[in-house]
Design an enzyme around this catalytic site. Structure first.
Site, PDB file in Angstrom:
ATOM      1  N   LYS A  25       0.864  -1.183   0.000  1.00 57.96           N
ATOM      2  CA  LYS A  25       0.000   0.000   0.000  1.00 57.96           C
ATOM      3  C   LYS A  25       0.889   1.218   0.000  1.00 57.96           C
ATOM      4  CE  LYS A  25      -4.478   0.849   0.112  1.00 57.96           C
ATOM      5  NZ  LYS A  25      -5.555  -0.012  -0.429  1.00 57.96           N
TER       6      LYS A  25
HETATM    7  P1  NAD Z   1     -12.991   7.452  -2.924  1.00 57.78           P
HETATM    8  O1  NAD Z   1     -12.020   8.493  -2.527  1.00 57.78           O
HETATM    9  O2  NAD Z   1     -13.341   7.278  -4.364  1.00 57.78           O
HETATM   10  O3  NAD Z   1     -14.371   7.648  -2.117  1.00 57.78           O
HETATM   11  C1  NAD Z   1     -14.444   7.749  -0.721  1.00 57.78           C
HETATM   12  C2  NAD Z   1     -15.861   8.200  -0.358  1.00 57.78           C
HETATM   13  O4  NAD Z   1     -16.003   8.172   1.067  1.00 57.78           O
HETATM   14  C3  NAD Z   1     -16.180   9.638  -0.777  1.00 57.78           C
HETATM   15  O5  NAD Z   1     -17.539   9.704  -1.169  1.00 57.78           O
HETATM   16  C4  NAD Z   1     -15.962  10.432   0.506  1.00 57.78           C
HETATM   17  O6  NAD Z   1     -16.703  11.648   0.536  1.00 57.78           O
HETATM   18  C5  NAD Z   1     -16.496   9.448   1.504  1.00 57.78           C
HETATM   19  N1  NAD Z   1     -16.079   9.651   2.880  1.00 57.78           N
HETATM   20  C6  NAD Z   1     -14.841   9.984   3.358  1.00 57.78           C
HETATM   21  N2  NAD Z   1     -14.889  10.089   4.693  1.00 57.78           N
HETATM   22  C7  NAD Z   1     -16.155   9.798   5.064  1.00 57.78           C
HETATM   23  C8  NAD Z   1     -16.830   9.713   6.303  1.00 57.78           C
HETATM   24  N3  NAD Z   1     -16.198   9.947   7.450  1.00 57.78           N
HETATM   25  N4  NAD Z   1     -18.154   9.375   6.314  1.00 57.78           N
HETATM   26  C9  NAD Z   1     -18.791   9.120   5.175  1.00 57.78           C
HETATM   27  N5  NAD Z   1     -18.221   9.176   3.969  1.00 57.78           N
HETATM   28  C10 NAD Z   1     -16.921   9.516   3.920  1.00 57.78           C
HETATM   29  O7  NAD Z   1     -12.415   6.072  -2.322  1.00 57.78           O
HETATM   30  P2  NAD Z   1     -12.810   4.595  -2.766  1.00 57.78           P
HETATM   31  O8  NAD Z   1     -11.824   4.118  -3.760  1.00 57.78           O
HETATM   32  O9  NAD Z   1     -14.271   4.502  -3.031  1.00 57.78           O
HETATM   33  O10 NAD Z   1     -12.445   3.808  -1.414  1.00 57.78           O
HETATM   34  C11 NAD Z   1     -13.369   3.656  -0.350  1.00 57.78           C
HETATM   35  C12 NAD Z   1     -12.900   2.530   0.538  1.00 57.78           C
HETATM   36  O11 NAD Z   1     -12.857   1.314  -0.213  1.00 57.78           O
HETATM   37  C13 NAD Z   1     -11.493   2.691   1.136  1.00 57.78           C
HETATM   38  O12 NAD Z   1     -11.463   2.056   2.403  1.00 57.78           O
HETATM   39  C14 NAD Z   1     -10.632   1.910   0.165  1.00 57.78           C
HETATM   40  O13 NAD Z   1      -9.405   1.486   0.744  1.00 57.78           O
HETATM   41  C15 NAD Z   1     -11.555   0.746  -0.131  1.00 57.78           C
HETATM   42  N6  NAD Z   1     -11.259   0.027  -1.360  1.00 57.78           N
HETATM   43  C16 NAD Z   1     -11.239   0.660  -2.560  1.00 57.78           C
HETATM   44  C17 NAD Z   1     -10.993  -0.066  -3.717  1.00 57.78           C
HETATM   45  C18 NAD Z   1     -11.022   0.558  -5.075  1.00 57.78           C
HETATM   46  O14 NAD Z   1     -10.937  -0.183  -6.072  1.00 57.78           O
HETATM   47  N7  NAD Z   1     -11.174   1.865  -5.206  1.00 57.78           N
HETATM   48  C19 NAD Z   1     -10.747  -1.450  -3.634  1.00 57.78           C
HETATM   49  C20 NAD Z   1     -10.785  -2.079  -2.385  1.00 57.78           C
HETATM   50  C21 NAD Z   1     -11.054  -1.322  -1.261  1.00 57.78           C
END
Ligand code: NAD
Length: 432
Positions: free
Chosen positions: A122
């Site tokens: 990461k």
């Molecule tokens: P992103 O930045 O695209 O979206 C994050 C979202 O969460 C946004 O809408 C933001 O406003 C919201 N957010 C942030 N803090 C918040 C809070 N306290 N309460 C409510 N909403 C909040 O990120 P993403 O890629 O969608 O990732 C989200 C999660 O999924 C992370 O934990 C990431 O590690 C995990 N993840 C992502 C992927 C991927 O392919 N993008 C894969 C596996 C896991």
């Protein structure tokens, strides 16, 4: 720049026990529980707990106004045992080395559980991407890539998007690495644009996987999916498409939040209209076909399915007793603390752990890497079918291990994953 190899033996014990931030603590506790069940000794435990390689870098940036600022970035390679390290790059003001260590460790287990031939990594830079202009973000990305260049590469460590990064950031990373190499190296990142060798279906793969296991989980607790209700925390790359796919499966998504607030409509939110509203305003609040909801209440709504898809440590010992959803599918990494997990289990909730629930992204990242290596691209249906086959197999493995060993789904997923990594390590032996 500091390039720190894995801590020496005397530091090992402290890495296993000393006062870490809660998210790293949770990751270590989950590993310790699996080690206990598997009966491994302290030496193997340390081998699996301590990252193989960590790099912390200062990333200087010349701002558009001519001033200079230095941001701190990290890349942690937790394991290289089963193949190149693999994991996202996060741009967020909350990034710390301990958070990156925890996320890298979870990537190792996720790749092993889904049986993709990678170790876990990461990366992250502590910054608010919204506070930078596009050209500042590009310069910052290129400099960060240059700093970590010695340890990344298609056969070493392959970054991907995470919170605050996207396919455009991946395109800059690819270009920076390729310019330094003297030829184009598409395999250095995944989650890149289609025009640069990205895979069909990658952008929505995590969400598709989340919904795939959510439907299996509802089936598992004998609840028909159709007509059920759901709440989704986060409306980014994971949450937005997860909400859409849930709606496609006839599940009514009644509440959605982002970092600025939450919205609720008991009759079900129109996700496409909400997405249009967010594209125009940048936030879910203010959506006319819904009422505002205090964000913390989203996690406690009386819904069948809860999908935390935002950030870690949101279901805690404090709010877990009030969580009423019968199925919780962890779209985010580490949304549930260890103590909260125990409360949810006692209350009879079924928690589908992150390393299974959100693994669709790394599975299709693997498909992207395979397609790039073969220089032959699959169609969307091929990607979707193979993703669904991998998610189904992992779900079946986890459920049967949970049944045979009498474990929660999280403990079962961890046992399966840790055992696979340990087996690979034992077969390779310790060098020298
Ligand atoms: P992103 O930045 O695209 O979206 C994050 C979202 O969460 C946004 O809408 C933001 O406003 C919201 N957010 C942030 N803090 C918040 C809070 N306290 N309460 C409510 N909403 C909040 O990120 P993403 O890629 O969608 O990732 C989200 C999660 O999924 C992370 O934990 C990431 O590690 C995990 N993840 C992502 C992927 C991927 O392919 N993008 C894969 C596996 C896991």
């Amino acid at each position: 720049m500091t390039d720190t190899l894995a801590p020496a033996a005397q530091a090992t014990a402290s890495f296993l026990t000393d006062g870490a931030t809660s998210v790293l603590d949770d990751a270590k506790r989950q590993l310790a529980a699996a080690i206990d069940i598997l009966g491994y000794d302290d030496g193997l435990h340390a081998m699996l707990a301590v990252p193989r390689r960590e790099m912390t870098v200062g990333v200087p940036l010349r701002r558009d106004d001519g001033t200079q600022q230095v941001f701190i970035g990290h890349r942690v390679q937790h394991s290289l045992t089963r193949g190149p390290a693999k994991g996202g790059v996060r741009y967020s003001p909350h990034v710390t080395l301990d958070e990156v260590r925890a996320l890298a460790m979870w990537m190792t287990w996720k790749c092993a559980l889904l049986d993709v031939p990678y170790g876990g990594a990461k990366g992250g830079v502590a910054l608010d991407p919204a506070a930078l202009s596009m050209s500042e973000l590009e310069r910052l990305t290129r400099r960060f890539t240059t700093e970590i260049l010695p340890i990344i590469g298609p056969e070493r460590d392959i970054p991907a998007p995470d919170i605050g990064t996207d396919e455009r950031v991946m395109a800059w990373m690819l270009d920076t690495y390729s310019v330094a190499s003297g030829y184009t190296v598409p395999g250095v990142v995944t989650g890149k644009p289609l025009a640069l060798g990205g895979s069909r279906g990658r952008a929505s793969a995590t969400s598709r996987g989340v919904v795939h296991v959510a439907l299996r989980a509802l089936e598992h607790v004998a609840v028909p999916a159709s007509g059920r209700t759901a709440a989704v925390q986060g409306f980014g790359k994971v949450g937005r498409d997860a909400a859409k796919f849930l709606t496609d499966a006839d599940i009514s998504v009644v509440a959605i939040s982002d970092q600025y607030g939450a919205v609720y409509n008991g009759a079900g939110l129109n996700i496409l209209d909400l997405a249009d509203h967010v594209d125009k305003t940048g936030r879910v609040v203010g959506f006319s076909a819904a009422e505002a909801l205090p964000p913390h209440e989203l996690l406690e709504l009386d819904v069948d399915l809860l999908v935390p898809a935002a950030v870690e440590s949101v279901i805690t010992v404090e709010n877990a007793p009030r969580v009423r959803a019968s199925v919780i599918v962890e779209g985010a990494n580490g949304p549930t603390s260890t103590a909260a997990d125990e409360i949810l289990a006692r209350n009879g909730a079924l928690v589908v752990p992150d390393i299974l629930a959100n693994a669709g992204g790394v599975v299709v990242s693997y498909f992207e890497w395979v397609q790039g290596n073969q220089a032959y691209w699959w169609n969307a249906q091929d990607v979707e079918d193979r993703l669904s086959e991998k998610m189904s197999r992992a779900w079946d493995d986890v459920v049967s291990t949970a049944r045979i060993r009498g474990l929660t789904l999280r403990a079962a997923a961890m046992v399966l994953a840790v055992e696979r990594v340990a087996d690979a390590h034992l077969l390779r032996g310790l060098y020298p």
